[in-house]
Design a protein around this motif. Sequence first.
Motif, mmCIF file in Angstrom:
data_model
loop_
_atom_site.group_PDB
_atom_site.id
_atom_site.type_symbol
_atom_site.label_atom_id
_atom_site.label_comp_id
_atom_site.label_asym_id
_atom_site.label_seq_id
_atom_site.Cartn_x
_atom_site.Cartn_y
_atom_site.Cartn_z
ATOM 1 N N SER A 198 0.910 -1.184 0.169
ATOM 2 C CA SER A 198 -0.294 -0.311 0.342
ATOM 3 C C SER A 198 0.860 1.577 -0.228
ATOM 4 C CB SER A 198 -1.173 -0.150 0.917
ATOM 5 O OG SER A 198 -0.257 0.156 2.058
ATOM 6 N N VAL A 199 0.067 2.331 -0.223
ATOM 7 C CA VAL A 199 0.965 3.577 -0.656
ATOM 8 C C VAL A 199 1.038 4.226 0.820
ATOM 9 C CG1 VAL A 199 -0.095 4.340 -2.616
ATOM 10 C CG2 VAL A 199 -1.275 4.938 -0.715
ATOM 11 N N LYS A 200 0.323 3.757 1.789
ATOM 12 C CA LYS A 200 0.971 4.072 3.731
ATOM 13 C C LYS A 200 2.078 2.952 3.828
ATOM 14 C CE LYS A 200 0.744 4.766 7.384
ATOM 15 N NZ LYS A 200 1.992 4.124 8.349
ATOM 16 N N GLU A 201 2.989 2.258 3.303
ATOM 17 C CA GLU A 201 3.898 1.182 3.282
ATOM 18 C C GLU A 201 5.054 2.341 3.125
ATOM 19 O OE1 GLU A 201 3.744 -2.963 3.616
ATOM 20 O OE2 GLU A 201 1.220 -2.750 3.718
ATOM 21 N N TRP A 202 4.313 2.058 1.481
ATOM 22 C CA TRP A 202 6.202 3.324 1.055
ATOM 23 C C TRP A 202 6.203 4.423 1.456
ATOM 24 C CZ3 TRP A 202 2.738 2.019 -4.624
ATOM 25 C CH2 TRP A 202 2.948 0.758 -4.984
ATOM 26 N N LEU A 203 4.959 5.023 1.457
ATOM 27 C CA LEU A 203 5.321 6.393 2.073
ATOM 28 C C LEU A 203 6.073 6.559 3.870
ATOM 29 C CD1 LEU A 203 4.925 9.492 2.314
ATOM 30 C CD2 LEU A 203 2.817 9.002 3.848
ATOM 31 N N ASP A 204 6.267 5.515 4.468
ATOM 32 C CA ASP A 204 7.142 4.809 6.042
ATOM 33 C C ASP A 204 8.214 4.588 5.338
ATOM 34 O OD1 ASP A 204 4.735 5.987 7.274
ATOM 35 O OD2 ASP A 204 4.136 3.634 7.560
ATOM 36 N N GLN A 205 7.964 3.969 3.648
ATOM 37 C CA GLN A 205 9.572 4.270 3.717
ATOM 38 C C GLN A 205 10.713 5.320 3.482
ATOM 39 O OE1 GLN A 205 10.300 -1.042 2.796
ATOM 40 N NE2 GLN A 205 8.231 -0.300 3.242
ATOM 41 N N GLY A 206 9.920 5.623 2.884
ATOM 42 C CA GLY A 206 10.864 7.038 2.537
ATOM 43 C C GLY A 206 11.172 7.233 1.105
ATOM 44 N N THR A 207 11.181 6.240 0.308
ATOM 45 C CA THR A 207 12.370 5.851 -0.453
ATOM 46 C C THR A 207 11.386 4.984 -1.512
ATOM 47 O OG1 THR A 207 14.170 5.557 -2.105
ATOM 48 C CG2 THR A 207 13.599 4.214 0.311
ATOM 49 N N GLY A 208 12.101 5.776 -3.030
ATOM 50 C CA GLY A 208 11.198 4.660 -3.661
ATOM 51 C C GLY A 208 11.780 6.116 -5.357
ATOM 52 N N ASP A 209 10.618 5.274 -6.606
ATOM 53 C CA ASP A 209 10.997 5.987 -8.172
ATOM 54 C C ASP A 209 9.705 6.773 -8.332
ATOM 55 O OD1 ASP A 209 9.280 4.224 -8.679
ATOM 56 O OD2 ASP A 209 10.517 2.706 -10.178
ATOM 57 N N CYS A 210 9.843 7.254 -9.282
ATOM 58 C CA CYS A 210 8.448 8.062 -10.188
ATOM 59 C C CYS A 210 7.563 7.607 -9.602
ATOM 60 C CB CYS A 210 8.837 8.611 -11.451
ATOM 61 S SG CYS A 210 9.211 7.691 -12.542
ATOM 62 N N GLY A 211 7.215 6.239 -10.090
ATOM 63 C CA GLY A 211 5.975 5.413 -9.944
ATOM 64 C C GLY A 211 5.034 5.770 -8.149
ATOM 65 N N TYR A 212 6.748 5.437 -7.347
ATOM 66 C CA TYR A 212 5.908 5.373 -6.465
ATOM 67 C C TYR A 212 5.182 6.597 -5.699
ATOM 68 C CZ TYR A 212 8.192 0.254 -5.058
ATOM 69 O OH TYR A 212 8.343 -0.095 -5.534
ATOM 70 N N PHE A 213 5.662 7.560 -5.916
ATOM 71 C CA PHE A 213 5.606 9.350 -6.163
ATOM 72 C C PHE A 213 4.149 9.342 -6.307
ATOM 73 C CE2 PHE A 213 10.460 10.597 -5.469
ATOM 74 C CZ PHE A 213 10.072 11.674 -4.276
ATOM 75 N N THR A 214 3.957 9.052 -7.702
ATOM 76 C CA THR A 214 2.626 9.114 -8.078
ATOM 77 C C THR A 214 1.657 8.018 -7.323
ATOM 78 O OG1 THR A 214 3.599 9.576 -10.239
ATOM 79 C CG2 THR A 214 1.461 8.603 -10.572
ATOM 80 N N TYR A 215 1.921 6.985 -6.865
ATOM 81 C CA TYR A 215 1.086 6.041 -6.698
ATOM 82 C C TYR A 215 0.730 7.145 -4.825
ATOM 83 C CZ TYR A 215 -0.001 2.455 -9.273
ATOM 84 O OH TYR A 215 0.115 1.564 -10.541
ATOM 85 N N ILE A 216 2.031 7.502 -4.353
ATOM 86 C CA ILE A 216 0.881 7.412 -2.497
ATOM 87 C C ILE A 216 0.313 8.884 -3.079
ATOM 88 C CG2 ILE A 216 2.824 8.956 -1.095
ATOM 89 C CD1 ILE A 216 4.490 7.352 -0.892
ATOM 90 N N ALA A 217 1.089 10.024 -4.327
ATOM 91 C CA ALA A 217 0.197 11.285 -4.215
ATOM 92 C C ALA A 217 -1.365 11.189 -4.565
ATOM 93 C CB ALA A 217 1.390 11.874 -6.311
ATOM 94 N N ILE A 218 -1.425 9.545 -5.342
ATOM 95 C CA ILE A 218 -3.118 9.520 -5.919
ATOM 96 C C ILE A 218 -3.433 9.628 -4.465
ATOM 97 C CG2 ILE A 218 -4.276 7.905 -6.577
ATOM 98 C CD1 ILE A 218 -2.344 7.771 -9.242
#
Length: 491
Positions: free
Chosen positions: A333-353
């Motif tokens: 989930s984007v919650k888990e990705w946001l907590d880990q603090g790093t990723g590529d452009c796809g992660y930025f996009t999904y978290i922002a969504i």
Amino acid sequence: MKIKPIVYFIPLLFGSILSAESGQDVYNQGIDLLYNRNQPESALSSFQKAYQLEPNIWSRPYMIGYTLKNYLKKPEEAIIYLEKSWDLNSEGNELPFKETIICLEQLGKIDLAISKNTKAQAALKSANKTPSPWFMENLSWLYWTKGDINKALQSAPEGSWVKNQLAPRTVEIDWKIQITKLLSAWKLQDTDKLRITIPLDRPYQRLISVNLDSTNPTLSTKRKTSRGNQFLELEKQKGTDWPEEIRLQLKLEQNLKSMTSRPAKLKAASPEHPNYIWAIENRDGLFSLDNPEFLKKVEEITSNGRSTGEKAELALQYLRKNYKYGERVEGNSVKEWLDQGTGDCGYFTYIAIGMLRALKIPVRGIYGLGPWNDPPPALPHSILEIYDASKDQWFPHDPQSDQLYGVINPSYIAFTAGNPKQDAAVFAEDGVWEIDTVWFFWNGSGKETLSYSINMKNQNQITSRSLQSNENIQKPEYIKVPRSGGPAPFK
């Protein structure tokens, strides 16, 4: 006995006189420690001592601020000293002006940086000095960062980077797509008809021409518009095979002057609006709309926003400040990705969504191509499209962009607007698969098969990449679960 104290103190007094250091001596020590010995902490102590000894010389607080900002990465502390050096700068030296403006920009205080830039130019002129070209170039950059394209162009001097970046341009794409590799990976090779996305029709980009060549003379094509996308429909005769390769040639005009700028200005859509589905789709929990911790986090981040648009801007600013481009991480989930603090452009996009949908704002991912190196290659990149009900318009926003309000990079060409679930392929109501063309990049049609050239109006070609043979097949990287061939499409 009475003389002893006098004799005892004379050498101490004499020694203290010999060891007394001037502010200039201490300042010079700081310069040596900073530039020759690379000891910024020790240098900072010297500059602070020099400032205590000589509080009326602008260079003393200037070097404190300079060291804090550039070496110790503490702009919040640096700005206090840089503004003091500005006030002491009676001789009209440009350094305090420039560093103060840059520091304000780093702190996100763009309007104040613009005001300071204007005041600096006025102060230099009143001192009978001509401001260096840096000030107008910086002023145009600040306006561009703010998203005010018109003022950015008005301020930009001839030949400036900003003027070159914002100039109207023609982009040509020549792409040899290995079509059967993706169809085989997704088990779609038996279908006789499919649609692939071609660049979006938006105020900032217009498709001039599209041409497709293949080794199958019976392959027919026609254009179709659906779900905010433009498609090229491909149909082969029954009993024939798909060609291994098709050649897609595109020509577009781009003009970023017509682009809507800031999320803070948007008006939210009502639940009855047909685009509201892009505000509530949760994709099986991926976007974290059923996660109380994530929703509370977004609420805290955006609490100071007075409107839906201001809350959107606060959320995106938080993401840019606290999430860094880097290694892909695990998570469902984007919650888990946001907590880990790093990723590529796809992660930025999904978290922002996820963050914007938590605010009930219609938003969707955009996939496209852009030249990120010089010389290129052109590479895939994902951004956002946010719906503004006040204009009944989707506008682009790059959540990864260094520009404060997510101004997209010039020459980036948007191909595909995602459906509410962000599927790589969609099974349309008429029974035809609609495929995001950018996914071919990860399935045998990588940068070695792609030519990307950019020409600005009334100027020379600024960048291009020649077509090469595809010797090394690019393996796909799916944003959620890496797998060969990319994600299987879903109906």
